[in-house]
Design an enzyme around this catalytic site. Structure first.
Site, PDB file in Angstrom:
ATOM      1  N   SER A 177      19.502 -22.768  10.110  1.00 12.01           N
ATOM      2  CA  SER A 177      18.211 -22.434   9.507  1.00 12.01           C
ATOM      3  C   SER A 177      17.853 -20.956   9.621  1.00 12.01           C
ATOM      4  CB  SER A 177      17.108 -23.290  10.125  1.00 12.01           C
ATOM      5  OG  SER A 177      17.068 -23.116  11.525  1.00 12.01           O
ATOM      6  N   HIS A 205      18.894 -27.673   5.168  1.00 11.47           N
ATOM      7  CA  HIS A 205      18.982 -26.505   4.280  1.00 11.47           C
ATOM      8  C   HIS A 205      20.164 -26.571   3.316  1.00 11.47           C
ATOM      9  CE1 HIS A 205      15.762 -24.527   6.472  1.00 11.47           C
ATOM     10  NE2 HIS A 205      16.300 -25.062   7.558  1.00 11.47           N
ATOM     11  N   LYS A 237      12.176 -29.106   1.666  1.00 13.60           N
ATOM     12  CA  LYS A 237      12.768 -27.799   1.398  1.00 13.60           C
ATOM     13  C   LYS A 237      13.216 -27.769  -0.071  1.00 13.60           C
ATOM     14  CE  LYS A 237      13.431 -26.847   6.210  1.00 13.60           C
ATOM     15  NZ  LYS A 237      12.852 -28.026   6.866  1.00 13.60           N
TER      16      LYS A 237
HETATM   17  N1  PMP Z   1      16.060 -29.463  10.808  1.00 13.92           N
HETATM   18  C1  PMP Z   1      16.172 -28.204  10.368  1.00 13.92           C
HETATM   19  C2  PMP Z   1      17.520 -27.556  10.363  1.00 13.92           C
HETATM   20  C3  PMP Z   1      15.041 -27.516   9.938  1.00 13.92           C
HETATM   21  O1  PMP Z   1      15.132 -26.249   9.537  1.00 13.92           O
HETATM   22  C4  PMP Z   1      13.781 -28.179   9.961  1.00 13.92           C
HETATM   23  C5  PMP Z   1      12.508 -27.533   9.464  1.00 13.92           C
HETATM   24  N2  PMP Z   1      12.319 -26.236   9.647  1.00 13.92           N
HETATM   25  C6  PMP Z   1      13.727 -29.478  10.442  1.00 13.92           C
HETATM   26  C7  PMP Z   1      14.886 -30.096  10.841  1.00 13.92           C
HETATM   27  C8  PMP Z   1      12.426 -30.212  10.532  1.00 13.92           C
HETATM   28  O2  PMP Z   1      12.067 -30.718   9.291  1.00 13.92           O
HETATM   29  P1  PMP Z   1      10.543 -30.988   8.923  1.00 13.92           P
HETATM   30  O3  PMP Z   1       9.962 -29.676   8.543  1.00 13.92           O
HETATM   31  O4  PMP Z   1      10.585 -31.978   7.823  1.00 13.92           O
HETATM   32  O5  PMP Z   1       9.914 -31.550  10.183  1.00 13.92           O
END
Ligand code: PMP
Length: 392
Positions: A177, A205, A237
């Site tokens: 991320s 992602h 996303k």
């Molecule tokens: N996993 C990854 C790799 C993420 O980047 C994120 C969100 N930033 C999440 C899980 C969490 O997802 P959510 O925003 O739906 O809680």
């Protein structure tokens, strides 16, 4: 206790690590209005530009008109609506898995999977750069957590050696991320097969962006359910909605339905969100031009940044981090861009390791060439010391 919070907050403030909430008054494609200013955003995760698509909005409105807003309950009581069921079916088909299970957020999905699959006495291996919710899930599970250096499959292999008879699960982000690179998925799958360990991939992602069908990093790597039994991905996303899902075998999904506490003890996502996400899945599959446009913008940006000598990390995904080093430099760079009407977040510790603060630039199919050029022109004017890494 409140005193402790005040101390920790003051510590963050002194290190330029305080995060500030910004209220967005209006969103219009990649443009955001905030505090009376119009800013071109390069920090959203709306990689395919679907968040404001008329078909998502129509599906959302239609369902809200017919069904109301809230799901009114957890899935296992009376919150599981036909919109959820239809979305789960579509997600399973798209990702080539037997079944899928919706969670209200990705954070909860990861907590749910890891708490359910792991217990004290088990081993959980994770990439050092995995998302916080994968780490939290492992910690809550009580399993032994070992973190291997980023993308280092040989180091992960060594960490299995002290395993004894423990059951093991290896979890990795598909696309990282904050760095934007893709995990060595094929090698990790081979390692897990040799070690008889379960591989879990968080493709938050990658879904929608990677793979010719947009089905994500596993599809791009040609890895099926047999090799990666646990796939988790989010709907907030590239799909432009909110929520998440886990996909895999019927027994995985049945087990999570019965045992995953963040699934059982929470209100199901609003059915209108599920209906909008279903429209997004269909568009992500059919409108391949979105991935092509995104890929063209990524290439244009990387070409331009290379010509400027900017310290980009080696990423070919929509996440294009510009490594700046200390937090002060990253914050100054973000402020400088904002003066040029560009919104790019400064990512600082503890989200990234100390000394690796950065601008996390994200590209989207909503961006045109002119937007990318505007960003490059502003980056060219970054003042020193932000510009100094160019020389290394
Ligand atoms: N996993 C990854 C790799 C993420 O980047 C994120 C969100 N930033 C999440 C899980 C969490 O997802 P959510 O925003 O739906 O809680």
């Amino acid at each position: 206790m409140l005193h402790r919070l005040a101390t920790l907050t003051a510590e963050r403030e002194s290190g330029q690590l305080l995060r500030r909430l910004r209220t967005i008054d209006h969103a219009d494609g990649p443009w955001l209005e905030s505090g009376g200013r119009r800013l071109l955003s390069f920090c959203s995760n709306d990689y395919l530009g679907l968040a404001q698509h008329p078909q998502l909005i129509a599906a959302f409105k239609r369902t809200a008109d017919d069904e109301g807003v809230g799901s009114t309950s957890a899935h296992l009581i009376c919150g599981h609506r036909r919109e959820h069921a239809a979305l789960e079916e579509a997600l399973a088909a798209w990702t080539g898995r037997d079944r899928a299970l919706l969670f209200s957020t990705g954070y909860m999905a990861n907590l749910g999977v890891l708490q359910t699959l792991l217990a004290r006495g088990d081993l959980c291996l994770q990439d050092k750069l995995n998302h916080a919710c994968l780490l939290d899930g492992a910690q809550l599970s009580g399993a032994e957590l070992k973190r291997y250096p980023h993308a280092d499959v040989a180091a992960a292999a060594r960490q299995f050696s002290s395993r004894g008879g423990a059951a093991a699960l290896l979890a990795t982000d598909g696309v990282f991320s904050m760095d934007g690179d893709v995990a060595p998925l094929r090698e990790l799958a081979d390692l897990c097969a040799r070690e008889q360990a379960t591989l879990m991939v968080d493709d938050a992602h990658g879904l929608g962006v990677l793979g010719s069908d947009g089905a994500g990093s596993l599809s791009a790597a040609g890895l099926g359910q047999h090799e990666v039994p646990v796939l988790m991905a989010t709907l907030g996303k590239a799909l432009g909605c909110a929520g998440a899902f886990v996909a895999g075998s019927a027994s995985l999904i049945d087990g999570l339905t019965q045992l995953a506490r963040p699934y059982i003890y929470t209100t199901a996502m609003p059915p209108a969100v599920a209906a909008a996400a279903l429209a997004a899945v269909q568009l992500a599959q059919s409108e391949t031009w979105r991935r092509e446009k995104l890929a063209a913008s990524i290439a244009r940006f990387r070409r331009g940044a290379a010509e400027l000598g900017l310290p980009l990390l080696p990423s070919s995904s929509a996440i294009q981090p510009l490594l700046l080093g200390d937090a002060d430099t990253a914050v100054a760079a973000s402020r400088h861009l904002e003066q040029h009407c560009l919104l790019v977040g400064a990512i600082r510790p503890p989200t990234v390791p100390a000394g690796k603060a950065r601008l996390r630039i994200t590209l989207s199919a909503a961006h045109d060439d002119a937007h990318v050029d505007q960003l490059l022109a502003a980056l060219e004017t970054l003042p020193a010391p932000a510009a100094s890494p160019r020389r290394v």
